[in-house]
Design a protein around this motif. Structure first.
Motif, PDB file in Angstrom:
ATOM      1  N   LEU A  17       3.561  96.637  -4.020  1.00 37.70           N
ATOM      2  CA  LEU A  17       3.856  97.029  -2.755  1.00 37.70           C
ATOM      3  C   LEU A  17       3.918  95.704  -1.904  1.00 37.70           C
ATOM      4  CD1 LEU A  17       4.477  99.453  -1.092  1.00 37.70           C
ATOM      5  CD2 LEU A  17       2.116  99.679  -0.375  1.00 37.70           C
ATOM      6  N   SER A  18       2.777  94.798  -2.042  1.00 36.28           N
ATOM      7  CA  SER A  18       2.840  93.482  -1.283  1.00 36.28           C
ATOM      8  C   SER A  18       4.034  92.631  -1.625  1.00 36.28           C
ATOM      9  CB  SER A  18       1.658  92.662  -1.638  1.00 36.28           C
ATOM     10  OG  SER A  18       0.342  93.608  -1.426  1.00 36.28           O
ATOM     11  N   PHE A  19       4.803  92.668  -2.738  1.00 28.08           N
ATOM     12  CA  PHE A  19       5.811  91.951  -3.120  1.00 28.08           C
ATOM     13  C   PHE A  19       7.065  92.026  -2.646  1.00 28.08           C
ATOM     14  CE2 PHE A  19       2.837  89.563  -5.635  1.00 28.08           C
ATOM     15  CZ  PHE A  19       3.335  88.345  -5.773  1.00 28.08           C
ATOM     16  N   LEU A  20       7.197  93.686  -2.077  1.00 34.80           N
ATOM     17  CA  LEU A  20       8.432  94.396  -1.885  1.00 34.80           C
ATOM     18  C   LEU A  20       9.045  93.310  -0.527  1.00 34.80           C
ATOM     19  CD1 LEU A  20       7.570  98.023  -2.275  1.00 34.80           C
ATOM     20  CD2 LEU A  20       8.899  96.443  -3.773  1.00 34.80           C
ATOM     21  N   GLY A  21      10.442  93.643  -0.415  1.00 31.20           N
ATOM     22  CA  GLY A  21      11.180  92.897   0.686  1.00 31.20           C
ATOM     23  C   GLY A  21      12.341  92.201   0.191  1.00 31.20           C
ATOM     24  N   PRO A  22      12.374  91.401  -0.846  1.00 26.38           N
ATOM     25  CA  PRO A  22      13.580  90.516  -1.323  1.00 26.38           C
ATOM     26  C   PRO A  22      14.671  91.564  -1.672  1.00 26.38           C
ATOM     27  CG  PRO A  22      11.565  89.911  -2.467  1.00 26.38           C
ATOM     28  CD  PRO A  22      11.397  90.973  -1.717  1.00 26.38           C
ATOM     29  N   GLU A  23      14.666  92.949  -1.772  1.00 23.92           N
ATOM     30  CA  GLU A  23      15.664  93.860  -2.259  1.00 23.92           C
ATOM     31  C   GLU A  23      16.593  94.071  -1.034  1.00 23.92           C
ATOM     32  OE1 GLU A  23      11.816  96.454  -0.754  1.00 23.92           O
ATOM     33  OE2 GLU A  23      12.408  94.638  -2.142  1.00 23.92           O
ATOM     34  N   PHE A  24      15.874  93.727   0.286  1.00 29.81           N
ATOM     35  CA  PHE A  24      16.835  94.037   1.475  1.00 29.81           C
ATOM     36  C   PHE A  24      18.052  92.904   1.497  1.00 29.81           C
ATOM     37  CE2 PHE A  24      12.851  95.677   3.016  1.00 29.81           C
ATOM     38  CZ  PHE A  24      13.155  96.932   3.231  1.00 29.81           C
ATOM     39  N   LEU A  25      17.826  91.733   0.795  1.00 27.27           N
ATOM     40  CA  LEU A  25      19.014  90.901   0.553  1.00 27.27           C
ATOM     41  C   LEU A  25      20.199  91.723  -0.006  1.00 27.27           C
ATOM     42  CD1 LEU A  25      20.192  87.826   0.124  1.00 27.27           C
ATOM     43  CD2 LEU A  25      19.450  88.115  -2.187  1.00 27.27           C
ATOM     44  N   LEU A  26      20.111  92.826  -0.545  1.00 27.17           N
ATOM     45  CA  LEU A  26      21.351  93.688  -1.067  1.00 27.17           C
ATOM     46  C   LEU A  26      22.197  94.142   0.155  1.00 27.17           C
ATOM     47  CD1 LEU A  26      19.407  95.471  -3.786  1.00 27.17           C
ATOM     48  CD2 LEU A  26      21.131  93.712  -4.210  1.00 27.17           C
ATOM     49  N   ILE A  27      21.456  94.223   1.309  1.00 29.81           N
ATOM     50  CA  ILE A  27      22.084  94.642   2.236  1.00 29.81           C
ATOM     51  C   ILE A  27      22.739  93.581   3.396  1.00 29.81           C
ATOM     52  CG2 ILE A  27      21.680  96.229   4.670  1.00 29.81           C
ATOM     53  CD1 ILE A  27      19.505  97.767   2.932  1.00 29.81           C
ATOM     54  N   TYR A  28      21.790  92.809   3.542  1.00 22.12           N
ATOM     55  CA  TYR A  28      22.153  91.442   4.651  1.00 22.12           C
ATOM     56  C   TYR A  28      22.801  90.146   3.965  1.00 22.12           C
ATOM     57  CZ  TYR A  28      17.648  89.245   3.540  1.00 22.12           C
ATOM     58  OH  TYR A  28      16.671  88.416   3.064  1.00 22.12           O
ATOM     59  N   TYR A  29      22.994  90.312   2.862  1.00 19.67           N
ATOM     60  CA  TYR A  29      23.798  89.155   2.080  1.00 19.67           C
ATOM     61  C   TYR A  29      24.752  88.559   2.726  1.00 19.67           C
ATOM     62  CZ  TYR A  29      25.463  86.618  -2.219  1.00 19.67           C
ATOM     63  OH  TYR A  29      26.079  85.406  -2.476  1.00 19.67           O
ATOM     64  N   PRO A  30      25.889  89.443   3.275  1.00 19.94           N
ATOM     65  CA  PRO A  30      27.072  88.871   3.709  1.00 19.94           C
ATOM     66  C   PRO A  30      26.705  88.048   4.934  1.00 19.94           C
ATOM     67  CG  PRO A  30      27.433  91.164   3.542  1.00 19.94           C
ATOM     68  CD  PRO A  30      25.999  90.900   3.023  1.00 19.94           C
ATOM     69  N   TYR A  31      25.621  88.243   5.636  1.00 23.10           N
ATOM     70  CA  TYR A  31      25.320  87.531   6.925  1.00 23.10           C
ATOM     71  C   TYR A  31      24.963  86.228   6.414  1.00 23.10           C
ATOM     72  CZ  TYR A  31      26.049  91.946   9.476  1.00 23.10           C
ATOM     73  OH  TYR A  31      26.776  92.947  10.026  1.00 23.10           O
ATOM     74  N   ILE A  32      24.811  85.620   5.233  1.00 22.54           N
ATOM     75  CA  ILE A  32      24.229  84.288   4.774  1.00 22.54           C
ATOM     76  C   ILE A  32      25.462  83.396   4.640  1.00 22.54           C
ATOM     77  CG2 ILE A  32      22.924  83.038   3.271  1.00 22.54           C
ATOM     78  CD1 ILE A  32      21.243  85.149   4.887  1.00 22.54           C
ATOM     79  N   LYS A  33      25.528  82.352   5.593  1.00 26.49           N
ATOM     80  CA  LYS A  33      26.618  81.415   5.372  1.00 26.49           C
ATOM     81  C   LYS A  33      26.636  80.595   3.808  1.00 26.49           C
ATOM     82  CE  LYS A  33      26.601  79.914  10.139  1.00 26.49           C
ATOM     83  NZ  LYS A  33      26.207  78.635  11.100  1.00 26.49           N
ATOM     84  N   ASN A  34      27.712  80.613   3.368  1.00 28.90           N
ATOM     85  CA  ASN A  34      27.904  79.920   1.897  1.00 28.90           C
ATOM     86  C   ASN A  34      26.776  80.904   1.119  1.00 28.90           C
ATOM     87  OD1 ASN A  34      29.663  77.903   2.683  1.00 28.90           O
ATOM     88  ND2 ASN A  34      27.788  76.894   3.590  1.00 28.90           N
ATOM     89  N   ASN A  35      27.018  82.096   1.043  1.00 25.49           N
ATOM     90  CA  ASN A  35      25.901  82.793   0.278  1.00 25.49           C
ATOM     91  C   ASN A  35      25.777  82.626  -1.094  1.00 25.49           C
ATOM     92  OD1 ASN A  35      28.397  84.325  -0.413  1.00 25.49           O
ATOM     93  ND2 ASN A  35      27.829  85.684   1.560  1.00 25.49           N
ATOM     94  N   MET A  36      26.845  82.337  -1.889  1.00 26.27           N
ATOM     95  CA  MET A  36      26.630  81.949  -3.196  1.00 26.27           C
ATOM     96  C   MET A  36      26.015  80.708  -3.582  1.00 26.27           C
ATOM     97  SD  MET A  36      27.969  84.525  -4.596  1.00 26.27           S
ATOM     98  CE  MET A  36      27.567  83.873  -6.242  1.00 26.27           C
ATOM     99  N   LYS A  37      25.662  79.757  -2.538  1.00 30.82           N
ATOM    100  CA  LYS A  37      24.899  78.654  -2.825  1.00 30.82           C
ATOM    101  C   LYS A  37      23.560  78.891  -2.354  1.00 30.82           C
ATOM    102  CE  LYS A  37      28.825  75.638  -2.534  1.00 30.82           C
ATOM    103  NZ  LYS A  37      29.439  74.542  -1.877  1.00 30.82           N
ATOM    104  N   SER A  38      22.906  80.022  -1.877  1.00 25.44           N
ATOM    105  CA  SER A  38      21.472  80.402  -1.241  1.00 25.44           C
ATOM    106  C   SER A  38      20.679  80.648  -2.161  1.00 25.44           C
ATOM    107  CB  SER A  38      21.824  81.252  -0.061  1.00 25.44           C
ATOM    108  OG  SER A  38      22.291  82.741  -0.819  1.00 25.44           O
TER     109      SER A  38
END
Length: 369
Positions: A195-216
């Motif tokens: 439960l303490s480590f949860l959070g990275p899975e939200f990347l599946l939703i906001y990924y398009p909002y990262i510039k040059n996302n394939m290099k992130s």
């Protein structure tokens, strides 16, 4: 194929570090050690380390999936793989997950706040105030939320210097004997740290909002690595400060440890921890609410303003229905099970499916040519 939005609403890849770490650290950092200890005891730090490594693997799978998603998110991937109706049902489950995560985080923080600071204040009033803050941040858009994540990582980080005060009280023999537990014990501690480590899975939703996302991707791994380091250090310092018997009967070890700090201008330093921790849990809540709103907008087409207020009402209802710690623990247990299935079963299976589908598509094109 991944998708990027216009530059005015996206953020630099560097900020992914703060988005990931900001959602991974929250209220759980105040008291996760007690639950950890019930499994592998003084060796529970090994479980924390292994869970951190597992999230690196999950990160690789998520980037693989997002690379092959039509719009660069799991929302479009679900529709592409399952069709419109089944895809939208899965997206609705994802929305429910976002709502439950926010509810757990807020209710857990209010448990601390009502015990230490405002014991006579009604639960619904405190939760309503926090939700109004979250609404105003979410309405500012993704870049404002990213700013909250930035300060939510920077400002509370200074509190970790307080661990220096614990060194003089450390009993390093508490960590002995090393590695004397069975695999099942390590598994129990790993489950409690999920439960303490949860959070990275939200990347599946906001990924398009990262510039040059394939290099992130490197910033994703830096963030997970830093989170793992923080949790391992806090776990070790807790184990050398408390005896085994004390730790089993301590609800919020991190807060208790902060009480030894004495400054000329601050008598109760633990209050600094409690109120600063608002900045620590806000990133998770804001990202999850924003993510839930976006899921419904992209899936069903509901206007964001309507979805936002519906989400806030649902969260308020869940928070107020959790009357005591037993209710909170029950919801947390359900969330751990659901998130474990999603991260460690569903995502790997989905990755295999996407891999096979792309291979077949490539083979068919070669045959046609």
């Amino acid at each position: 194929m991944s998708k990027e939005l216009k530059e005015s609403i996206t953020v630099s890849p560097f900020f992914l570090f703060f988005l990931i770490h900001g959602t991974q650290t929250g209220v759980g950092l105040l008291g996760f050690q007690t639950k950890l200890f019930s499994g592998a005891g003084q060796d529970a730090w090994v479980s924390v380390l292994l869970v951190g490594v597992a999230f690196h693997v999950i990160g690789v799978l998520m980037y693989f999936l997002l690379k092959h998603a039509k719009n660069g998110d799991i929302i479009s991937l679900h529709k592409e793989l399952y069709g419109r109706w089944m895809g939208n049902i899965l997206n609705l489950l994802l929305y429910c997950y976002c709502i439950v995560i926010v509810s757990i985080v807020i209710r857990s923080y209010l448990e601390v706040l009502m015990t230490w600071v405002f014991p006579s204040t009604p639960l619904w009033i405190l939760s309503f105030i926090l939700l109004l803050v979250i609404v105003n941040i979410v309405k500012g858009g993704f870049r404002v939320i990213t700013g909250i994540c930035f300060w939510g990582v920077i400002l509370p980080s200074f509190l970790f210097f307080s661990l220096y005060y614990l060194i003089q009280y450390a009993h390093w023999s508490n960590l002995l004997p090393l590695f004397n537990h069975g695999i099942h014990d390590y598994f129990v501690s790993a489950k409690e740290s999920m439960l303490s480590f949860l959070g990275p899975e939200f990347l599946l939703i906001y990924y398009p909002y990262i510039k040059n996302n394939m290099k992130s991707q490197k910033w994703f791994h830096f963030a997970v690595g830093y989170t793992t380091l923080v949790y391992v250090l806090v776990t070790l310092f807790t184990f050398v400060y408390f005896s085994h018997g004390q730790l089993l009967h301590t609800v919020w070890p991190t807060l208790i440890m902060s009480k030894i700090i004495r400054l000329p201008f601050i008598e109760r330093f633990e209050y600094v921890y409690i109120f600063t921790w608002v900045l620590v849990f806000l990133p998770t809540c804001c990202i999850a609410v924003w993510g839930g709103v976006r899921v419904l907008k992209e899936s069903i087409g509901i206007k964001p303003n309507i979805t936002l207020w519906v989400s806030i009402i649902l969260i308020e209802m869940i928070v107020t229905l959790c009357k005591d710690t037993i209710d909170v623990n029950r919801v947390e247990s359900i969330t751990i099970i659901f998130s474990s299935i999603f991260l460690f079963i569903y995502l790997p299976v989905l990755s295999i499916w996407v891999f096979i589908k792309n291979k077949l598509k490539k083979t068919n094109k070669e045959i046609e040519t």
